[in-house]
Structures are given as structure tokens and as C-alpha cells.
Design a protein around this motif. Structure first.
Motif, PDB file in Angstrom:
ATOM      1  N   GLY A  32       0.816  -1.210   0.000  1.00  8.97           N
ATOM      2  CA  GLY A  32       0.000   0.000   0.000  1.00  8.97           C
ATOM      3  C   GLY A  32       0.847   1.257   0.000  1.00  8.97           C
ATOM      4  N   ALA A  33       1.907   1.267   0.799  1.00  9.09           N
ATOM      5  CA  ALA A  33       2.782   2.436   0.888  1.00  9.09           C
ATOM      6  C   ALA A  33       3.496   2.697  -0.436  1.00  9.09           C
ATOM      7  CB  ALA A  33       3.795   2.246   2.011  1.00  9.09           C
ATOM      8  N   LYS A  34       3.893   1.634  -1.138  1.00  5.58           N
ATOM      9  CA  LYS A  34       4.570   1.809  -2.425  1.00  5.58           C
ATOM     10  C   LYS A  34       3.657   2.495  -3.433  1.00  5.58           C
ATOM     11  CE  LYS A  34       7.924  -1.988  -2.181  1.00  5.58           C
ATOM     12  NZ  LYS A  34       8.340  -3.303  -2.724  1.00  5.58           N
ATOM     13  N   LEU A  35       2.392   2.106  -3.433  1.00  6.12           N
ATOM     14  CA  LEU A  35       1.457   2.722  -4.359  1.00  6.12           C
ATOM     15  C   LEU A  35       1.194   4.170  -3.981  1.00  6.12           C
ATOM     16  CD1 LEU A  35       0.101   1.569  -6.879  1.00  6.12           C
ATOM     17  CD2 LEU A  35      -1.974   1.276  -5.556  1.00  6.12           C
ATOM     18  N   LEU A  36       1.170   4.448  -2.679  1.00  6.32           N
ATOM     19  CA  LEU A  36       0.915   5.814  -2.219  1.00  6.32           C
ATOM     20  C   LEU A  36       2.095   6.739  -2.462  1.00  6.32           C
ATOM     21  CD1 LEU A  36      -1.015   4.998   1.063  1.00  6.32           C
ATOM     22  CD2 LEU A  36      -1.940   6.171  -0.940  1.00  6.32           C
ATOM     23  N   ILE A  41      -3.971   9.418  -1.988  1.00 11.75           N
ATOM     24  CA  ILE A  41      -5.090   8.520  -1.695  1.00 11.75           C
ATOM     25  C   ILE A  41      -6.329   8.907  -2.501  1.00 11.75           C
ATOM     26  CG2 ILE A  41      -5.880   9.882   0.288  1.00 11.75           C
ATOM     27  CD1 ILE A  41      -5.869   6.025   0.048  1.00 11.75           C
ATOM     28  N   SER A  42      -6.531  10.212  -2.750  1.00 17.77           N
ATOM     29  CA  SER A  42      -7.696  10.660  -3.518  1.00 17.77           C
ATOM     30  C   SER A  42      -7.569  10.331  -4.997  1.00 17.77           C
ATOM     31  CB  SER A  42      -7.911  12.162  -3.338  1.00 17.77           C
ATOM     32  OG  SER A  42      -6.753  12.874  -3.723  1.00 17.77           O
ATOM     33  N   GLU A  43      -6.322  10.174  -5.472  1.00 16.40           N
ATOM     34  CA  GLU A  43      -6.082   9.804  -6.862  1.00 16.40           C
ATOM     35  C   GLU A  43      -6.175   8.301  -7.074  1.00 16.40           C
ATOM     36  OE1 GLU A  43      -2.823  13.306  -7.946  1.00 16.40           O
ATOM     37  OE2 GLU A  43      -2.141  11.355  -7.199  1.00 16.40           O
ATOM     38  N   LEU A  44      -5.930   7.558  -6.017  1.00 17.71           N
ATOM     39  CA  LEU A  44      -5.827   6.107  -6.131  1.00 17.71           C
ATOM     40  C   LEU A  44      -7.132   5.483  -6.598  1.00 17.71           C
ATOM     41  CD1 LEU A  44      -3.774   3.861  -5.722  1.00 17.71           C
ATOM     42  CD2 LEU A  44      -4.445   3.735  -3.324  1.00 17.71           C
ATOM     43  N   ILE A  45      -8.255   6.061  -6.174  1.00 14.63           N
ATOM     44  CA  ILE A  45      -9.546   5.493  -6.552  1.00 14.63           C
ATOM     45  C   ILE A  45      -9.821   5.692  -8.042  1.00 14.63           C
ATOM     46  CG2 ILE A  45     -10.940   7.546  -6.097  1.00 14.63           C
ATOM     47  CD1 ILE A  45     -11.809   3.868  -5.242  1.00 14.63           C
ATOM     48  N   HIS A  89      -4.458   8.421   9.696  1.00 15.55           N
ATOM     49  CA  HIS A  89      -3.879   7.807   8.499  1.00 15.55           C
ATOM     50  C   HIS A  89      -2.386   8.152   8.447  1.00 15.55           C
ATOM     51  CE1 HIS A  89      -3.794  11.723   6.439  1.00 15.55           C
ATOM     52  NE2 HIS A  89      -4.977  11.933   7.014  1.00 15.55           N
ATOM     53  N   PHE A  90      -1.679   7.489   7.558  1.00 16.75           N
ATOM     54  CA  PHE A  90      -0.217   7.580   7.530  1.00 16.75           C
ATOM     55  C   PHE A  90       0.291   9.007   7.313  1.00 16.75           C
ATOM     56  CE2 PHE A  90       3.978   6.976   5.476  1.00 16.75           C
ATOM     57  CZ  PHE A  90       4.592   6.199   6.443  1.00 16.75           C
ATOM     58  N   GLU A  91      -0.486   9.835   6.612  1.00 12.13           N
ATOM     59  CA  GLU A  91      -0.046  11.193   6.300  1.00 12.13           C
ATOM     60  C   GLU A  91      -0.595  12.232   7.275  1.00 12.13           C
ATOM     61  OE1 GLU A  91      -1.272  11.603   2.270  1.00 12.13           O
ATOM     62  OE2 GLU A  91       0.245  10.223   1.493  1.00 12.13           O
ATOM     63  N   LEU A 107      -0.783   1.729   7.812  1.00 12.84           N
ATOM     64  CA  LEU A 107      -1.305   2.846   7.030  1.00 12.84           C
ATOM     65  C   LEU A 107      -2.354   3.621   7.814  1.00 12.84           C
ATOM     66  CD1 LEU A 107      -1.635   1.208   3.503  1.00 12.84           C
ATOM     67  CD2 LEU A 107       0.222   2.630   4.393  1.00 12.84           C
ATOM     68  N   VAL A 108      -2.980   2.958   8.775  1.00 15.34           N
ATOM     69  CA  VAL A 108      -3.983   3.600   9.632  1.00 15.34           C
ATOM     70  C   VAL A 108      -3.776   3.138  11.066  1.00 15.34           C
ATOM     71  CG1 VAL A 108      -6.447   3.794  10.161  1.00 15.34           C
ATOM     72  CG2 VAL A 108      -5.696   3.817   7.785  1.00 15.34           C
ATOM     73  N   LEU A 109      -3.860   4.067  12.000  1.00 13.48           N
ATOM     74  CA  LEU A 109      -3.788   3.752  13.429  1.00 13.48           C
ATOM     75  C   LEU A 109      -5.071   4.200  14.113  1.00 13.48           C
ATOM     76  CD1 LEU A 109      -0.236   4.833  14.694  1.00 13.48           C
ATOM     77  CD2 LEU A 109      -1.098   2.500  14.478  1.00 13.48           C
ATOM     78  N   PHE A 110      -5.534   3.371  15.028  1.00 14.59           N
ATOM     79  CA  PHE A 110      -6.665   3.720  15.883  1.00 14.59           C
ATOM     80  C   PHE A 110      -6.118   3.974  17.279  1.00 14.59           C
ATOM     81  CE2 PHE A 110      -8.162   1.119  12.436  1.00 14.59           C
ATOM     82  CZ  PHE A 110      -9.314   1.762  12.011  1.00 14.59           C
ATOM     83  N   ILE A 111      -6.498   5.108  17.861  1.00 15.69           N
ATOM     84  CA  ILE A 111      -5.944   5.507  19.155  1.00 15.69           C
ATOM     85  C   ILE A 111      -7.078   5.915  20.082  1.00 15.69           C
ATOM     86  CG2 ILE A 111      -4.469   7.168  20.365  1.00 15.69           C
ATOM     87  CD1 ILE A 111      -2.870   7.371  17.704  1.00 15.69           C
ATOM     88  N   ALA A 112      -7.051   5.376  21.294  1.00 14.39           N
ATOM     89  CA  ALA A 112      -7.959   5.809  22.348  1.00 14.39           C
ATOM     90  C   ALA A 112      -7.108   6.463  23.436  1.00 14.39           C
ATOM     91  CB  ALA A 112      -8.733   4.623  22.917  1.00 14.39           C
ATOM     92  N   GLY A 113      -7.384   7.724  23.713  1.00 11.86           N
ATOM     93  CA  GLY A 113      -6.588   8.428  24.715  1.00 11.86           C
ATOM     94  C   GLY A 113      -5.892   9.639  24.122  1.00 11.86           C
ATOM     95  N   SER A 114      -4.725   9.952  24.656  1.00 12.28           N
ATOM     96  CA  SER A 114      -3.984  11.151  24.270  1.00 12.28           C
ATOM     97  C   SER A 114      -3.309  10.987  22.911  1.00 12.28           C
ATOM     98  CB  SER A 114      -2.930  11.466  25.332  1.00 12.28           C
ATOM     99  OG  SER A 114      -2.034  12.462  24.884  1.00 12.28           O
ATOM    100  N   LEU A 115      -3.398  12.031  22.078  1.00  9.80           N
ATOM    101  CA  LEU A 115      -2.630  12.045  20.831  1.00  9.80           C
ATOM    102  C   LEU A 115      -1.206  12.548  21.066  1.00  9.80           C
ATOM    103  CD1 LEU A 115      -4.846  13.374  17.876  1.00  9.80           C
ATOM    104  CD2 LEU A 115      -3.957  11.075  18.246  1.00  9.80           C
TER     105      LEU A 115
END
Length: 291
Positions: A32-36, A41-45, A89-91, A107-115
Motif C-alpha cells: 500500500g505504501a509503495k502505491l501511495l 489517496i484521492s487519486e488512487l480510486i 492515516h499515515f499522512e 497505514l492507519v492507526l486507531f488511538i484511544a486516549g492522548s494524541l
């Protein structure tokens, strides 16, 4: 509605594209990262089947990618709108900078708590799920000193050494981060749910690369180990058998060009053999936090 970021806004449809990319079977963060690197991401679709095929995608992946519907990800996006819950997301500007430099970073992280805690100086501590009294004493002593030195403690919320270092960090007035091998709606192990909530309340965070309702599976835990080491400047191993999962985390740390530290033990202690092996291979022998 615009997606919350610290800088430029991201539409919900664009966030859904990131989630859609992560959901594709067999793509993974590296492909995924190589393609990005070639397409936003908006162009990929808008890429043609030929362009995706040139990027290494098979027919099934291409068909599923082009069959994109933002509504399929609305419940996940809504999760990220809840208090103290975030999808990075990664960016995204808040994506942890140390982790971003790791090959195969999520490529995506989910976080609960402090950023903010995600980009502070972290040390990973991992070890046996069934530590000896020596191991317990060592991790408690080291964690207290490391917290006093200003480090955030990162681990995996597992029984044993992981839980002890999280608990000790909190008792010492510090902050701690737990990386999960499941979605953040599924705290694992469940007996540590109260501990997880306390971590968030005290300025720490829970982290996962899995969609919020994903159940824990054995193959998820080696993947979460690369995040534990990738978030941290170094990994400290306190008691680990020769085939311990903690050694997987240490191996990732080496591959990520991070420091590896190990606490020695008695030669008759099977839980110390993994640490001794790491020291033989060049890990820093640790007797106290100054090391």
C-alpha cells in the motif's frame, strides 16, 4: 462534515478511502505504501485496472478496490468522532514520527486516549507472561526510574511483565501506552480493562492497527510487536524464554535500527535464557535505569 486533523482537513470520503485500502486482503502496509508513493489517496480510486495491476494488485483486489462505497465505513468513522478516540492515516500530522519511519508501518492507526503522548519519548518494555519474583522486582524498579527520567512506557497490556510495567508507570505518576492485537472495542485480555481505562485517564493511550471491533487472533500479536518497537527509541526485555514473543519485539527493534536492552538473570532461570541470548548477540546488558 470534515474530518478532524491538526492541519489540512480530510473529508470523510477520503478517510473512508484509507480504511478501504487497509481492508483489502493481501495488500498490507508495504504494498500500500509503495502505491501511495506514486498516487495520493484521492487519486488512487481513479487509477485504472492496468495501473493497479502494475502496482502488484491481483484481479480480486482490483475489483474490490474499485467497488468503493464510503457508507461501508461510516460506523468506523463514527468511532473516531467519539471522545478521546482518533483515527490517524499515515499522512496525518499527528501520526507518530518514529513509527512513520519504519518499513511496514500501519497505514492507519486507531488511538484511544492522548494524541500528544504518541510523539513523546518512549521506551518499550516487554517480557514473560509468567515472571519470577526477580523479574517482577526488576521491572518495577526499572520502570519507576525510567518514568522519573521522563520516559513514556510502551508495552502490550499482556499478563506478566507488560501489565506490571503499565501498572508501575501509573503508580509512579507516569504515562504509558499499550498496543493491542485486536480492535480497541475489544480490550485484551479483558481482565485488564480497568487498567486500560486508567491508562487513558492518566494521559496515556491504547493503540491498534485493527478496526475497532476486530477480535484478538494469534497472528495479530507479532504484528502489534512491530508497532511496540516502532513507537519506541529502544526495547527493554525483562525475562524472556528462548522462544518468547518478546524476542520477536526485540528482533523488530533491531530491524528498525533501535536500541535493544536486556536484563540478565540466573543461568538456571529458563525465563532468562532469551535475555542472555540477546546479550550474546549484542543487546545492552541492563542492571539499572542509568544503563
Amino acid at each position: 462534515m470534515r474530518w478532524k486533523t491538526l492541519e489540512s482537513p480530510l473529508s470523510q470520503d477520503e478517510l473512508a478511502l484509507w480504511l478501504h485500502l487497509v481492508a483489502l486482503p493481501g495488500i498490507g502496509p508495504i504494498k500500500g505504501a509503495k502505491l501511495l508513493q506514486r498516487f495520493a489517496i484521492s487519486e488512487l480510486i481513479s487509477c485504472s485496472s492496468a495501473q493497479l495491476s502494475a502496482g502488484g494488485w491481483n484481479e480480486t483486489q482490483i475489483r474490490q478496490w474499485l467497488d468503493f462505497s464510503p457508507s461501508n465505513y461510516q460506523s468506523i468513522i463514527d468511532w473516531g468522532h467519539e471522545k478521546n478516540q482518533h483515527i490517524l492515516h499515515f499522512e496525518h500530522p499527528a501520526y507518530p514520527s518514529l513509527l512513520r519511519n519504519v518499513v511496514g508501518a500501519p497505514l492507519v492507526l486507531f488511538i484511544a486516549g492522548s494524541l500528544t503522548v504518541m510523539n513523546e519519548l518512549q521506551l518499550a518494555i516487554v517480557g514473560s507472561r509468567k515472571p519470577t519474583s526477580d523479574g517482577r522486582d526488576a521491572v518495577q524498579s526499572l520502570t519507576r526510574e525510567l518514568v522519573q527520567a521522563g520516559l513514556v512506557i510502551t508495552s502490550g497490556l499482556a499478563a506478566g511483565i507488560d501489565a506490571i510495567c503499565h501498572q508501575t508507570a501509573l503508580q509512579s505518576g507516569g504515562r504509558t501506552i499499550a498496543v493491542q492485537g485486536c480492535g480497541l472495542n475489544q480490550i485484551y485480555p479483558s481482565k485488564h480493562r480497568a487498567l486500560a481505562h486508567q491508562m487513558i485517564e492518566q494521559g496515556g493511550a491504547l493503540v491498534s492497527e485493527f478496526f475497532p471491533d476486530t477480535l484478538p487472533r494469534p497472528e495479530h500479536f507479532p504484528r502489534r510487536n512491530r508497532i511496540i518497537s516502532g513507537l519506541s527509541v529502544g526495547t527493554l526485555v525483562v525475562e524472556a524464554a528462548e522462544k518468547s514473543g518478546s524476542l520477536i519485539t526485540a528482533r523488530y527493534a533491531v530491524e528498525q535500527n533501535r536500541e535493544v536492552f536486556a536484563v540478565p538473570g540466573r543461568i538456571t532461570n529458563h525465563n532468562a535464557r532469551g535475555c542472555h541470548r540477546l546479550i550474546q548477540q549484542g543487546a545492552k546488558l541492563v542492571c539499572d535505569a542509568a544503563d
